[in-house]
Write a protein that holds these residues in place. Structure first.
Motif, PDB file in Angstrom:
ATOM      1  N   SER A 195       0.847  -1.188   0.000  1.00  0.00           N
ATOM      2  CA  SER A 195       0.000   0.000   0.000  1.00  0.00           C
ATOM      3  C   SER A 195       0.882   1.238   0.000  1.00  0.00           C
ATOM      4  CB  SER A 195      -0.913   0.005   1.236  1.00  0.00           C
ATOM      5  OG  SER A 195      -1.593   1.244   1.334  1.00  0.00           O
ATOM      6  N   GLU A 196       0.804   2.013  -1.064  1.00  0.00           N
ATOM      7  CA  GLU A 196       1.617   3.225  -1.149  1.00  0.00           C
ATOM      8  C   GLU A 196       1.162   4.262  -0.131  1.00  0.00           C
ATOM      9  OE1 GLU A 196       2.915   6.581  -4.470  1.00  0.00           O
ATOM     10  OE2 GLU A 196       2.073   4.664  -5.108  1.00  0.00           O
ATOM     11  N   THR A 197      -0.147   4.337   0.086  1.00  0.00           N
ATOM     12  CA  THR A 197      -0.671   5.277   1.085  1.00  0.00           C
ATOM     13  C   THR A 197      -0.186   4.908   2.475  1.00  0.00           C
ATOM     14  OG1 THR A 197      -2.654   5.642  -0.252  1.00  0.00           O
ATOM     15  CG2 THR A 197      -2.760   6.290   2.060  1.00  0.00           C
TER      16      THR A 197
ATOM     17  N   ASN B 262       3.420   5.885   2.933  1.00  0.00           N
ATOM     18  CA  ASN B 262       3.633   7.321   3.115  1.00  0.00           C
ATOM     19  C   ASN B 262       3.240   7.786   4.515  1.00  0.00           C
ATOM     20  OD1 ASN B 262       4.506   9.766   1.741  1.00  0.00           O
ATOM     21  ND2 ASN B 262       2.396  10.466   1.986  1.00  0.00           N
TER      22      ASN B 262
END
Length: 248
Positions: free
Chosen positions: A126-128, A131
């Motif tokens: 998951s890129e979110t 971050n």
């Protein structure tokens, strides 16, 4: 048949008249570098003189216009640069601004140069989520890297790039987990090279790009030749070792 034993006489070919050459006219028509043909007793006719004078006047007028054109370019680069140079200058400004942001963050947070382990692992899921756990300095670094790389690649190819494509290219210019010190230095040199290439592409437009003011200054006692590298550190040529640099 009787054999002729007398003298054989061949008929001489009829002599042809040689063309008449006007050396004065030739001198007027050939380039100045060619040595003039001697013609002590011959001169240009009034018609030839007028033609030659008109040709010389046109040549000098064309040279004068070209000189004035170049002088106007130097005096007013904004009005003389091409559309391509103008676009390249805009991208160069983006590139230099992003590079300065990188330097400013790295000056205060040198450890942010490399990706963080846990966010890098989570990013594949998951890129979110990655971050959310990424540190603020690292967020700033990656944002500046993507903008810098987008400006550089667009300047070099004229094409636009997706976020996924930029991430693929980023491994060629920015440190990654597992990179050796030599690999990191090679990437820093590669990044500096695309900045210099961008200045060449901008041509006269590079003069219009304002100097980016960084948030930091060279260390105290550093020589005038010191420059800041993409890793945020300051280096200057070592006078005792040509080709080597000292860190400040």
């Amino acid at each position: 048949m009787a054999e002729y034993i007398g003298e054989v006489i061949y008929e001489k070919p009829q002599a042809r008249a040689k063309p008449v050459v006007n050396p004065a006219l030739v001198n007027a028509l050939v380039p100045p570098a060619v040595a003039p043909i001697a013609a002590p007793n011959m001169s240009l006719s009034p018609q030839d003189q007028r033609s030659f004078a008109l040709s010389e006047a046109n040549r000098k007028a064309a040279e004068k216009l070209e000189i004035e054109k170049e002088q106007r370019k130097e005096a007013n680069p904004m009005g003389s640069i091409t559309e391509g140079e103008r676009k390249a200058a805009t991208l160069l400004q983006r590139l230099q601004f992003s590079q300065q942001q990188l330097n400013d963050v790295l000056q205060k947070n040198p450890d942010a140069a490399k990706p963080e382990y846990l966010p890098t692992f989570i990013e594949g899921i998951s890129e979110t989520g990655a971050n959310l756990i990424r540190s603020e300095p690292r967020q700033q670094i990656e944002t500046a890297q993507m903008d810098l790389l987008d400006a550089a690649l667009t300047l070099g190819t004229g094409a636009s790039y997706t976020k996924e494509q930029l991430k693929g290219y980023s491994s060629s210019y920015f440190p990654k987990i597992g990179d050796s010190p030599k690999t990191i230095k090679d990437k820093e040199a590669r990044l500096s090279n695309i900045v210099e290439a961008a200045k060449i592409a901008a041509g006269r437009g590079a003069k219009l790009v304002p100097e980016v003011k960084g948030g930091n200054n060279p260390p105290a006692g550093a020589p005038p030749t010191v420059k800041q590298a993409p890793d945020g550190k300051w280096y200057a040529p070592d006078p005792a070792r040509p080709g080597k640099y000292l860190q400040y």
